[in-house]
Write an enzyme that holds these catalytic residues in place. Structure first.
Site, PDB file in Angstrom:
ATOM      1  CE  LYS A   1     -60.427 -57.372 -55.623  1.00 10.79           C
ATOM      2  NZ  LYS A   1     -59.708 -56.091 -55.423  1.00 10.79           N
TER       3      LYS A   1
HETATM    4  O1  G3P Z   1     -60.350 -53.491 -52.204  1.00 10.84           O
HETATM    5  C1  G3P Z   1     -60.940 -52.600 -53.085  1.00 10.84           C
HETATM    6  C2  G3P Z   1     -60.231 -51.328 -53.019  1.00 10.84           C
HETATM    7  O2  G3P Z   1     -58.989 -51.447 -53.638  1.00 10.84           O
HETATM    8  C3  G3P Z   1     -60.953 -50.152 -53.536  1.00 10.84           C
HETATM    9  O3  G3P Z   1     -60.559 -49.107 -52.740  1.00 10.84           O
HETATM   10  O4  G3P Z   1     -60.169 -46.797 -52.096  1.00 10.84           O
HETATM   11  O5  G3P Z   1     -60.300 -47.421 -54.522  1.00 10.84           O
HETATM   12  O6  G3P Z   1     -62.342 -47.412 -53.113  1.00 10.84           O
HETATM   13  P1  G3P Z   1     -60.874 -47.594 -53.147  1.00 10.84           P
END
Ligand code: G3P
Length: 214
Positions: free
Chosen positions: A83
């Site tokens: 990533k």
């Molecule tokens: O895949 C990306 C994810 O982990 C981010 O999620 O909920 O932290 O916006 P969030």
């Protein structure tokens, strides 16, 4: 549509993998920190459970550092996908790493222009964060439609991962938009399984089964 689980928690991964619905795993530094475990140990456990793409995020600020980190992580297992952040340095690192056969997931994508650049740099996957856009009163799903359309228009091979998913509808709408992958937290995968009519139906069938003579 492929379903990845967005977690570094090995128990959550094991449970969802046992249902046969998990095609891959995505992690990020926040998710790894929640486990309280060493990153390499977490990755070592995940690759044993899921035979599919496992995203591991690098943290260096510059392309040289990113490429060096990417080489180290990619060497852990053939399924590791790196990533990279959607920055100028990140794109340089994607280009260099892809020439070495390292697969990439370009993360923190918030605009169609950024997604176009990720594809041009040779990204294997791009991760638009739909939930975080919704959080700031923008439409995460509009972004998914735009990226899918742009990639189709020009025949890019980069796969779109609906990321930062907060509810089952993000997966459903992403699938309708033609996104290749949805990466879901454990809680959303559990919600996807559930339907109240299924539970009511089971209750009724069990009650009626008691009336059948034996
Ligand atoms: O895949 C990306 C994810 O982990 C981010 O999620 O909920 O932290 O916006 P969030």
């Amino acid at each position: 549509m492929k379903i990845f689980i967005d977690t570094a928690n090995i128990e959550e991964i094991r449970e969802c993998a046992a249902m046969g619905v998990i095609d891959g795993v995505t992690t990020n530094p926040t998710l790894v920190a929640k486990t309280g475990r060493k990153f390499e140990e977490v990755l070592g456990d995940i690759v044993e459970v899921v035979d599919g793409p496992i995203s591991a995020e690098i943290v260096s600020p510059d392309a040289d550092g990113m490429v060096a980190e990417a080489r180290g992580l990619a060497a852990i297992h053939r399924n590791i996908v790196i990533k990279f952040p959607l920055t100028a340095e990140g794109l340089k690192a994607v280009r260099r790493s892809s020439k070495e056969g390292i697969k990439s997931n370009v993360t923190l994508c918030f605009s169609p222009a950024q997604a176009l650049l990720a594809a041009k740099a040779g990204a294997t996957y791009v991760s638009p964060f739909v939930g975080r856009l919704d959080d700031v009163s923008a439409s995460g799903m509009d972004l998914i439609h735009q990226i899918v359309q742009i990639y189709e228009n020009y025949g890019f091979d980069t796969q779109v991962i609906v990321a930062s998913i907060r509810s089952p509808m993000h997966l459903v709408e992403g699938a309708l938009a033609g996104a290749h992958v949805a990466t879901c937290p454990y809680s959303v995968i559990k919600q996807l399984v559930k339907h109240p009519l299924t539970d009511i139906g089971i209750e009724r069938f069990l009650a009626d089964w008691q009336k059948v003579p034996r």
